[in-house]
Design a protein around this motif. Structure first.
Motif, PDB file in Angstrom:
ATOM      1  N   TYR A 161       0.824  -1.209   0.000  1.00  0.00           N
ATOM      2  CA  TYR A 161       0.000   0.000   0.000  1.00  0.00           C
ATOM      3  C   TYR A 161       0.860   1.263   0.000  1.00  0.00           C
ATOM      4  CZ  TYR A 161      -3.568   3.318   1.531  1.00  0.00           C
ATOM      5  OH  TYR A 161      -4.413   4.391   1.625  1.00  0.00           O
ATOM      6  N   GLN A 162       2.028   1.191   0.625  1.00  0.00           N
ATOM      7  CA  GLN A 162       2.884   2.370   0.700  1.00  0.00           C
ATOM      8  C   GLN A 162       3.943   2.414  -0.396  1.00  0.00           C
ATOM      9  OE1 GLN A 162       4.241   2.201   4.768  1.00  0.00           O
ATOM     10  NE2 GLN A 162       2.521   3.440   5.453  1.00  0.00           N
ATOM     11  N   TRP A 163       4.354   1.265  -0.919  1.00  0.00           N
ATOM     12  CA  TRP A 163       5.419   1.241  -1.921  1.00  0.00           C
ATOM     13  C   TRP A 163       4.883   1.567  -3.309  1.00  0.00           C
ATOM     14  CZ3 TRP A 163       9.274  -3.462  -2.336  1.00  0.00           C
ATOM     15  CH2 TRP A 163      10.374  -3.092  -3.106  1.00  0.00           C
ATOM     16  N   TRP A 164       3.754   1.013  -3.682  1.00  0.00           N
ATOM     17  CA  TRP A 164       3.234   1.221  -5.033  1.00  0.00           C
ATOM     18  C   TRP A 164       2.949   2.688  -5.350  1.00  0.00           C
ATOM     19  CZ3 TRP A 164      -0.354  -3.650  -5.118  1.00  0.00           C
ATOM     20  CH2 TRP A 164       0.445  -4.778  -5.296  1.00  0.00           C
ATOM     21  N   PRO A 165       2.398   3.478  -4.438  1.00  0.00           N
ATOM     22  CA  PRO A 165       2.262   4.908  -4.765  1.00  0.00           C
ATOM     23  C   PRO A 165       3.607   5.603  -5.000  1.00  0.00           C
ATOM     24  CG  PRO A 165       0.794   4.353  -2.980  1.00  0.00           C
ATOM     25  CD  PRO A 165       1.660   3.155  -3.209  1.00  0.00           C
ATOM     26  N   ASP A 166       4.648   5.153  -4.299  1.00  0.00           N
ATOM     27  CA  ASP A 166       5.980   5.715  -4.551  1.00  0.00           C
ATOM     28  C   ASP A 166       6.418   5.434  -5.988  1.00  0.00           C
ATOM     29  OD1 ASP A 166       6.036   6.556  -1.954  1.00  0.00           O
ATOM     30  OD2 ASP A 166       7.519   5.083  -1.265  1.00  0.00           O
TER      31      ASP A 166
END
Length: 117
Positions: free
Chosen positions: A53-58
């Protein structure tokens, strides 16, 4: 802006948290099999979902808004995926080749029969 067409990634905590999540999930799976407790596996799964959830937006931000995914980078990503899929195909081909070779032509070490007894 960058002086070259390639993307040098910034340090990120997400590979480490993903690795810890994988460790917790596999350890939790073993504990679930032996002790019927799903706590550790649940923690690992939650950490993995949080990491995704936090890596893909990066990744989306780097490629879309910051412009790091230039055509050479996109080409490299495409080639990398093609090589990964090809390696998986050859892995399974080798695995099934070994299985069928052992089952169709069992060696004397296996007693000349399949499955070995």
């Amino acid at each position: 802006h960058q002086a070259h067409a390639y993307h040098m990634v910034d340090p990120s905590p997400w590979p480490l948290t993903g690795a810890v999540a994988a460790l917790l999930m596999t350890s939790g799976l073993a504990i679930w099999f032996h002790f019927h407790s799903t706590t550790l596996m649940t923690v690992g799964t939650a950490l993995l979902l949080l990491t995704m959830y936090q890596w893909w937006p990066d990744i989306i931000r780097e490629g879309t808004f910051q412009g790091h995914h230039t055509p050479p980078v996109q080409k490299g990503l495409r080639y990398g995926m093609i090589l990964f899929i090809t390696s998986e195909v050859f892995f399974f081909l080798g695995f099934f080749w070994a299985f069928y070779h052992s089952s169709l032509a069992p060696t004397p070490e296996l007693g000349g029969c399949w499955p070995p007894t």
